[in-house]
Design an enzyme around this catalytic site. Structure first.
Site, PDB file in Angstrom:
ATOM      1  N   ASN A   1       0.753  -1.284  -0.396  1.00 15.09           N
ATOM      2  CA  ASN A   1      -0.170   0.297  -0.266  1.00 15.09           C
ATOM      3  C   ASN A   1       0.762   0.854   0.217  1.00 15.09           C
ATOM      4  O   ASN A   1       0.855   2.252  -0.907  1.00 15.09           O
ATOM      5  CB  ASN A   1      -0.896   0.189   1.255  1.00 15.09           C
ATOM      6  CG  ASN A   1      -2.238  -1.015   1.259  1.00 15.09           C
ATOM      7  OD1 ASN A   1      -1.991  -1.384   0.106  1.00 15.09           O
ATOM      8  ND2 ASN A   1      -2.074  -2.036   2.762  1.00 15.09           N
TER       9      ASN A   1
ATOM     10  N   TYR B   1       3.744   1.736  -1.029  1.00  8.54           N
ATOM     11  CA  TYR B   1       5.096   1.677  -2.153  1.00  8.54           C
ATOM     12  C   TYR B   1       3.937   2.035  -3.144  1.00  8.54           C
ATOM     13  O   TYR B   1       4.221   2.779  -4.346  1.00  8.54           O
ATOM     14  CB  TYR B   1       4.799  -0.340  -2.668  1.00  8.54           C
ATOM     15  CG  TYR B   1       5.379  -0.104  -3.671  1.00  8.54           C
ATOM     16  CD1 TYR B   1       7.138  -0.325  -3.767  1.00  8.54           C
ATOM     17  CD2 TYR B   1       4.974  -0.901  -5.338  1.00  8.54           C
ATOM     18  CE1 TYR B   1       7.588   0.238  -4.849  1.00  8.54           C
ATOM     19  CE2 TYR B   1       5.780  -0.508  -5.747  1.00  8.54           C
ATOM     20  CZ  TYR B   1       7.228   0.318  -6.197  1.00  8.54           C
ATOM     21  OH  TYR B   1       7.628  -0.394  -7.683  1.00  8.54           O
TER      22      TYR B   1
ATOM     23  N   SER C   1      -3.724  -1.846 -10.305  1.00 10.46           N
ATOM     24  CA  SER C   1      -4.519  -1.965  -8.723  1.00 10.46           C
ATOM     25  C   SER C   1      -6.128  -1.334  -8.691  1.00 10.46           C
ATOM     26  O   SER C   1      -6.484  -0.781  -9.316  1.00 10.46           O
ATOM     27  CB  SER C   1      -3.463  -1.450  -8.163  1.00 10.46           C
ATOM     28  OG  SER C   1      -3.184  -0.017  -8.542  1.00 10.46           O
ATOM     29  N   LEU C   2      -6.314  -1.298  -7.281  1.00 13.10           N
ATOM     30  CA  LEU C   2      -7.907  -0.510  -6.913  1.00 13.10           C
ATOM     31  C   LEU C   2      -7.506   0.407  -7.048  1.00 13.10           C
ATOM     32  O   LEU C   2      -6.573   0.418  -6.166  1.00 13.10           O
ATOM     33  CB  LEU C   2      -8.920  -1.598  -6.246  1.00 13.10           C
ATOM     34  CG  LEU C   2      -8.656  -3.186  -6.730  1.00 13.10           C
ATOM     35  CD1 LEU C   2      -9.790  -4.202  -5.552  1.00 13.10           C
ATOM     36  CD2 LEU C   2      -9.856  -3.030  -8.166  1.00 13.10           C
TER      37      LEU C   2
ATOM     38  N   LYS D   1     -10.598  -8.424   1.420  1.00 11.99           N
ATOM     39  CA  LYS D   1      -9.384  -7.960   1.064  1.00 11.99           C
ATOM     40  C   LYS D   1      -8.603  -8.572   1.470  1.00 11.99           C
ATOM     41  O   LYS D   1      -8.084  -8.402   2.297  1.00 11.99           O
ATOM     42  CB  LYS D   1      -8.928  -7.010   0.792  1.00 11.99           C
ATOM     43  CG  LYS D   1      -8.028  -6.177  -0.542  1.00 11.99           C
ATOM     44  CD  LYS D   1      -7.817  -4.768  -0.153  1.00 11.99           C
ATOM     45  CE  LYS D   1      -6.690  -4.289  -0.622  1.00 11.99           C
ATOM     46  NZ  LYS D   1      -5.853  -4.549  -1.149  1.00 11.99           N
TER      47      LYS D   1
ATOM     48  N   ARG E   1       2.343 -10.885 -10.360  1.00 13.92           N
ATOM     49  CA  ARG E   1       1.640  -8.943 -10.439  1.00 13.92           C
ATOM     50  C   ARG E   1       2.934  -8.427 -11.490  1.00 13.92           C
ATOM     51  O   ARG E   1       2.568  -8.114 -12.367  1.00 13.92           O
ATOM     52  CB  ARG E   1       1.105  -8.256  -9.959  1.00 13.92           C
ATOM     53  CG  ARG E   1       0.159  -7.428 -10.409  1.00 13.92           C
ATOM     54  CD  ARG E   1      -0.165  -6.520  -9.004  1.00 13.92           C
ATOM     55  NE  ARG E   1       0.528  -5.429  -9.001  1.00 13.92           N
ATOM     56  CZ  ARG E   1      -0.016  -4.192  -8.369  1.00 13.92           C
ATOM     57  NH1 ARG E   1      -1.932  -4.265  -7.932  1.00 13.92           N
ATOM     58  NH2 ARG E   1       1.013  -3.778  -8.004  1.00 13.92           N
TER      59      ARG E   1
ATOM     60  N   GLU F   1      -5.192 -14.056  -4.216  1.00 14.85           N
ATOM     61  CA  GLU F   1      -4.001 -13.712  -3.793  1.00 14.85           C
ATOM     62  C   GLU F   1      -3.294 -15.173  -3.227  1.00 14.85           C
ATOM     63  O   GLU F   1      -4.302 -15.858  -2.347  1.00 14.85           O
ATOM     64  CB  GLU F   1      -5.232 -12.929  -2.364  1.00 14.85           C
ATOM     65  CG  GLU F   1      -4.271 -12.523  -1.917  1.00 14.85           C
ATOM     66  CD  GLU F   1      -3.507 -10.633  -2.316  1.00 14.85           C
ATOM     67  OE1 GLU F   1      -4.619 -10.269  -3.362  1.00 14.85           O
ATOM     68  OE2 GLU F   1      -3.127  -9.798  -1.955  1.00 14.85           O
TER      69      GLU F   1
ATOM     70  N   LYS G   1     -17.312  -5.165  -5.698  1.00 15.05           N
ATOM     71  CA  LYS G   1     -17.154  -5.348  -7.268  1.00 15.05           C
ATOM     72  C   LYS G   1     -18.593  -5.188  -7.974  1.00 15.05           C
ATOM     73  O   LYS G   1     -19.565  -6.172  -7.259  1.00 15.05           O
ATOM     74  CB  LYS G   1     -17.024  -6.567  -8.039  1.00 15.05           C
ATOM     75  CG  LYS G   1     -14.931  -6.542  -7.243  1.00 15.05           C
ATOM     76  CD  LYS G   1     -14.424  -8.162  -7.678  1.00 15.05           C
ATOM     77  CE  LYS G   1     -13.563  -8.246  -7.660  1.00 15.05           C
ATOM     78  NZ  LYS G   1     -12.562  -9.428  -7.236  1.00 15.05           N
TER      79      LYS G   1
END
Ligand code: ZN
Length: 721
Positions: free
Chosen positions: A52, A54, A100-101, A136, A157, A194, A310
């Protein structure tokens, strides 16, 4: 943990307040830091910081080059989403990018998310768009490809567009099926989800490390990342990683029409999916799902850091599409940070690369959410006093003192922070913390300034030591050689760091004596990693090319606060020669105000910039550094030949927008050669505004002030006469 302070310094910076020199310095600092993180990750398989954070640093980087596009020229580092893929693994290009979200943090954010979706889809009042919620998972994302029912390829990723081929490692994860035996599985499909490590496995692993006398791991997520990206799949296997499937990438055929059905299908195919995945039919239901997950959070055997929402309908997902780097149809609702109470043992004041003084609280170590916290940022002098950046009181005006009992907050997103002080628990003998007014590193005066932009007094105190403050030298040197400054190729970034660490270059003049010192065997560049005759001689010739410089470039290269390219030019035009510069500095030492007034008279020069310029050079140490430098190079007087018949002679002009036929700097040079003064902002004194494409706010202002406006083509006609 010290990098935490650095991160805080970077993330808390109000980039709109930065002066031109600070913009460059701050940008280089940010890029340096990001490159370091990438390198550590690349070399050690070990992300040192939270994803996060980063990501926040990455978006700060994007914000910087959006607000100040010219910064792109200072570094090639931009436009990646996540970690650069390591070369230890082959690269795999994602057919469908793994982006990313965006994050939201409260119910307002949730309402806003739903609202935007409804507006975008032009939804009817009574039609609610179904939203799937799911926890999450705090791990790392992976994508797994199945062809004709067989797991054939898996990747991390990476930077979102290409990841690392970790197929062999992924195959060791027990809850990922190696084959899918189901008639409704498409010929080719990519499952995404994940990879994580359970809290209990993490504790087991750390106990084992302790018993073997080895260093323990920091948190389950980083450990899972390191384990998955280990060069030896046996190590991955031994770590007992797990996988949750929650989305898909490339599919030869989409078997369902909703996200929720897809997840159920994954479950039937043998994947682990979150049992908390829910299809919500109202805003309240969504929020209840969030609260429920928040309550469950500590009882789960894996870390979760929020809830993902979503849009359920795949058709609607496709219609909604993407906004910049995130889908418009999905968002992450982050949990609030976790808190703890502890004592401040000491307050240390650190000096950043741009000279800012940052206080750090040294804490009695305290466990917050499984992480041992020893430091918390105190932001700046005002924060300690109980005042925020708006000048308003915080914590009911209670100051922070050594020995105070304080409440600390920590989440994946932020550096531990002090949120409150228990004033009742305060010992009567504790004294108010006196913030240093001298730089703790170089003892120069540390001052507060008024912002050029907002006119407000800064909350941050800064060291005025510039080129001789040990904390700032490296930054100044990198700025000195950067493209818009001395433009010495091959000496930026890591090279400057290397030369600095080896004491080859500790002052700008040292750059120009490198070759001589190498020849006299005072230093040995060839002993450095990666350096050979060819690279060294190339560097020397790059340096020699820059031995002659105009006065304005020289002034700019010194990296004086508030003295940007334009200001440097204006000062240089007024002074004409280096000799004159030395004379006015000598005079300023006698009669500061006289020189201040003399320079402030120049059109376009602000008082803040002039004061900063004079403060810097009336400092004897800095002046000596400049003199040593000018001994090594040739400083040319300004060579602007003004055409006396020019129609723009004496006019104050401003350029704005993007130009097609010429670069901005060429346009400026032309204008100056014709005797115009090129200024950066539109004021009532502006005579002419020249607009390129997308001119923005300057055009609006010029119209308001009824200033004459010409296009690029019209300007070219004027130039040609
Ligand atoms: Zn200093």
């Amino acid at each position: 943990m010290m990098s935490d302070v650095k991160i805080e310094q970077l993330l808390s910076c109000d980039i709109l307040e930065l002066s031109e020199v600070e913009q460059v310095n701050f940008y280089l600092e940010l890029v340096d830091f990001l490159q370091d993180l990438d390198r550590i990750y690349y070399d050690n398989n070990d992300p040192q910081i939270d994803d996060n954070i980063y990501d926040k640093l990455k978006s700060l980087h994007i914000k910087m080059i959006t607000v100040y596009p010219y910064l792109k020229e200072h570094s090639k580092y931009y436009s990646t989403v996540g970690y650069k893929p390591s070369e230890k693994f082959n690269k795999i290009i994602h057919k469908v990018p793994m982006l990313s979200l965006s994050n939201i943090f409260d119910k307002d954010g949730l309402e806003d998310f739903i609202d935007k979706i409804r507006k975008y889809l032009n939804a009817e009042e009574d039609q609610f768009i179904e939203i799937v919620s799911e926890p999450k998972i705090d791990g790392l994302s992976a994508t797994i490809l199945y062809e004709k029912g067989v797991l054939t390829q898996a990747a991390t990723r990476g930077d979102g567009y290409q990841g690392e081929n970790v197929t062999e490692n992924i195959k060791t994860i027990s809850n990922i099926p190696k084959t899918i035996d189901s008639l409704d599985a498409p010929d080719r499909f990519e499952i995404r989800g994940e990879i994580y490590m359970t809290k209990s496995d993490f504790i087991k692993l750390n106990n084992k490390m302790v018993s073997e006398g080895k260093q323990t791991y920091v948190n389950p997520r980083n450990t899972a990342a390191g384990s998955l990206r280990h060069i030896d799949p046996n190590v991955t296997y031994s770590r007992n990683l797990k996988f949750f499937a929650y989305t898909w990438g490339d599919l030869s055929k989409i078997p369902c029409s909703t996200h929720f059905d897809m997840i159920n299908l994954f479950k039937r195919w043998g994947f682990q999916v979150s049992p908390y995945t829910k299809n919500n039919k109202s805003l309240n239901q969504i929020y209840e799902s969030y609260l429920e997950m928040n309550n469950l959070r500590s009882s789960l055997d894996y870390d979760i850091d929020g809830v993902v929402y979503k849009v359920n309908s795949i058709e609607l997902q496709n219609r909604l599409g993407f906004i910049s780097r995130s889908p418009r149809w999905a968002i992450a609702h982050k949990f609030e940070a976790e808190k703890a109470i502890t004592r401040i043992l000491d307050i240390e004041v650190q000096v950043g690369r741009t000279g800012s003084l940052t206080p750090v609280a040294k804490l009695e170590p305290v466990n917050i959410g499984g992480v041992l916290v020893k430091n918390a940022t105190l932001h700046n002098e005002d924060f300690i006093k109980g005042i925020n950046s708006e000048g308003l009181s915080i914590r009911e005006g209670v100051d922070i003192r050594i020995n105070d009992l304080v409440e600390i907050i920590r989440s994946g997103d932020v550096i531990p922070k002090v949120i409150s002080v228990d004033k009742d628990a305060r010992n009567k003998e504790t004294e108010e913390f006196i913030f240093p007014i001298q730089c703790p590193v170089c003892k120069s005066p540390a001052i507060k300034e008024r912002s050029e932009v907002t006119g407000k007094m800064s909350s941050t105190r800064r060291c005025t030591g510039g080129l001789y403050c040990e904390s700032q030298i490296l930054g100044c040197l990198e700025f000195f050689v950067s493209r818009n400054a001395m433009n010495i190729e091959g000496l930026g970034g890591k090279t400057m760091q290397l030369f600095f660490d080896n004491n080859f270059v500790i002052s700008p003049s040292d750059i120009f004596t490198l070759e001589a010192r190498q020849r006299n065997k005072e230093i040995n560049i060839l002993s450095l990693d990666g350096w050979g005759d060819l690279s060294m001689n190339n560097l020397f010739s790059n340096i020699n090319e820059r031995r002659s410089v105009t006065l304005d470039k020289l002034i700019y290269s010194l990296g004086i606060r508030h003295v940007g390219i334009n200001t440097s030019k204006l000062i240089a035009q007024q002074l004409n020669s280096l000799q004159n510069l030395y004379e006015i500095i000598a005079e300023a030492n006698n009669d500061y105000n006289k020189i201040l007034n003399f320079l402030t008279d120049i059109d376009g020069l602000g008082k803040v910039a002039i004061e900063s310029f004079l403060t810097f050079l009336t400092n004897e140490e800095n002046l000596q550094i400049l003199k040593r430098l000018s001994d090594e190079i040739e400083v040319r007087d300004l060579d602007i030949v003004i055409n006396p018949n020019s129609v723009v002679q004496g006019l104050n002009i401003v350029f704005t927008g993007k130009f097609n036929g010429m670069s901005r700097s060429e346009a400026k040079d032309n204008a100056e050669r014709m005797g115009a003064k090129v200024l950066s902002s539109v004021t009532s004194r502006t005579d002419l505004l020249i607009i390129g494409d997308e001119p923005g706010s300057k055009l609006k202002k010029a119209k308001e002030l009824e200033i004459k406006i010409v296009t690029e083509l019209e300007w070219l006609d004027i130039v040609k006469g």
